[in-house]
Scaffold this motif. Structure first.
Motif, mmCIF file in Angstrom:
data_model
loop_
_atom_site.group_PDB
_atom_site.id
_atom_site.type_symbol
_atom_site.label_atom_id
_atom_site.label_comp_id
_atom_site.label_asym_id
_atom_site.label_seq_id
_atom_site.Cartn_x
_atom_site.Cartn_y
_atom_site.Cartn_z
ATOM 1 N N UNK A 39 116.855 39.497 -29.978
ATOM 2 C CA UNK A 39 115.666 38.641 -29.963
ATOM 3 C C UNK A 39 114.513 39.269 -30.742
ATOM 4 N N UNK A 40 114.394 40.593 -30.707
ATOM 5 C CA UNK A 40 113.380 41.282 -31.508
ATOM 6 C C UNK A 40 113.723 41.155 -32.987
ATOM 7 N N UNK A 41 114.978 41.434 -33.340
ATOM 8 C CA UNK A 41 115.398 41.403 -34.751
ATOM 9 C C UNK A 41 115.270 40.004 -35.344
ATOM 10 N N UNK A 42 115.642 38.991 -34.585
ATOM 11 C CA UNK A 42 115.594 37.627 -35.106
ATOM 12 C C UNK A 42 114.149 37.190 -35.358
ATOM 13 N N UNK A 43 113.209 37.755 -34.627
ATOM 14 C CA UNK A 43 111.800 37.419 -34.857
ATOM 15 C C UNK A 43 111.212 38.175 -36.044
ATOM 16 N N UNK A 44 111.867 39.260 -36.456
ATOM 17 C CA UNK A 44 111.344 40.106 -37.535
ATOM 18 C C UNK A 44 112.015 39.895 -38.885
ATOM 19 N N UNK A 45 113.217 39.280 -38.913
ATOM 20 C CA UNK A 45 113.935 39.174 -40.185
ATOM 21 C C UNK A 45 114.498 37.773 -40.373
ATOM 22 N N UNK A 46 114.965 37.508 -41.584
ATOM 23 C CA UNK A 46 115.571 36.219 -41.912
ATOM 24 C C UNK A 46 117.087 36.313 -41.989
ATOM 25 N N UNK A 47 117.656 37.403 -41.516
ATOM 26 C CA UNK A 47 119.099 37.613 -41.577
ATOM 27 C C UNK A 47 119.834 36.492 -40.848
ATOM 28 N N UNK A 48 120.894 35.964 -41.471
ATOM 29 C CA UNK A 48 121.673 34.886 -40.855
ATOM 30 C C UNK A 48 123.072 35.334 -40.465
ATOM 31 N N UNK A 49 123.360 36.601 -40.583
ATOM 32 C CA UNK A 49 124.683 37.118 -40.228
ATOM 33 C C UNK A 49 124.551 38.117 -39.087
ATOM 34 N N UNK A 50 123.931 37.683 -38.012
ATOM 35 C CA UNK A 50 123.702 38.564 -36.879
ATOM 36 C C UNK A 50 124.773 38.371 -35.813
ATOM 37 N N UNK A 51 124.971 39.409 -35.024
ATOM 38 C CA UNK A 51 125.856 39.351 -33.872
ATOM 39 C C UNK A 51 125.092 39.778 -32.638
ATOM 40 N N UNK A 52 125.448 39.185 -31.496
ATOM 41 C CA UNK A 52 124.766 39.507 -30.246
ATOM 42 C C UNK A 52 125.804 39.725 -29.151
ATOM 43 N N UNK A 53 125.508 40.672 -28.264
ATOM 44 C CA UNK A 53 126.340 40.961 -27.099
ATOM 45 C C UNK A 53 125.668 40.364 -25.871
ATOM 46 N N UNK A 54 126.398 39.491 -25.180
ATOM 47 C CA UNK A 54 125.894 38.893 -23.952
ATOM 48 C C UNK A 54 126.591 39.569 -22.784
ATOM 49 N N UNK A 55 125.823 40.307 -21.996
ATOM 50 C CA UNK A 55 126.345 40.963 -20.805
ATOM 51 C C UNK A 55 126.326 39.975 -19.641
ATOM 52 N N UNK A 56 127.062 40.262 -18.570
ATOM 53 C CA UNK A 56 127.164 39.303 -17.467
ATOM 54 C C UNK A 56 125.828 38.820 -16.905
#
Length: 166
Positions: A39-56
């Motif tokens: 969420x921090x990175x998506x607010x700071x960059x325009x990168x469209x090839x991101x991955x996220x880990x969703x914990x339980x």
């Protein structure tokens, strides 16, 4: 040793790395970030090839509005008896409309893979020796009847997924 598997077989050139304090993605690798870091990175960059880990315990709905920036969502199974990632995958597919790769990571067991596929998970980071052996032998267990609709509709005419619509 972790191997990535999807319904086409084992993936040999997977670029995704789950970033931790000790492990960072290299120049030819792509980072899977924790939800807060994403969420921090998506607010700071325009990168469209991101991955996220969703914990339980994470709220997968926090990804709403950012799904177009995601190439991969990894849902964590920290133990075989923690099924919250099934719900995360279902929410991603059915309610949020995420259509790109959803990957199971953690304690991925062979008996759970057909259920994970039905929830919308389409790739698996497998470390379990029995699961690796059975996948290499193309011996995925089957499920004959389904009583509820899921992200992946039943292909069997004799299934009952038509009985209830969520």
């Amino acid at each position: 040793m972790t191997k990535i598997w999807n319904e086409s077989g084992f993936v040999t050139d997977d670029p995704w790395i789950i970033e931790t304090e000790e492990t960072k993605a290299g120049s030819n690798e792509k980072a899977i970030l924790g939800l807060d870091d994403f969420l921090v990175k998506v607010s700071e960059s325009d990168d469209t090839e991101l991955g996220v880990l969703i914990n339980p315990a994470d709220d997968v709905r926090k990804l709403e509005g950012h799904l177009d920036r995601l190439a991969l969502v990894a849902v964590a199974f920290p133990a075989f008896n923690d099924g919250r990632a099934f719900s995360h995958a279902s929410l991603l597919r059915a309610r949020l409309g995420f259509s790109r790769e959803v990957r199971a990571v953690g304690d991925v067991l062979i008996d759970q893979i057909p259920l994970m596929l039905r929830c919308g998970i389409d790739s698996f980071a497998v470390t379990n020796a029995t699961a690796l052996k059975r996948l290499a032998e193309n011996r995925l267990p089957g499920i004959d009847n389904h009583y509820q609709p899921t992200a992946r509709p039943s292909e069997e005419v004799g299934s009952y997924s038509w009985r209830r619509r969520a």
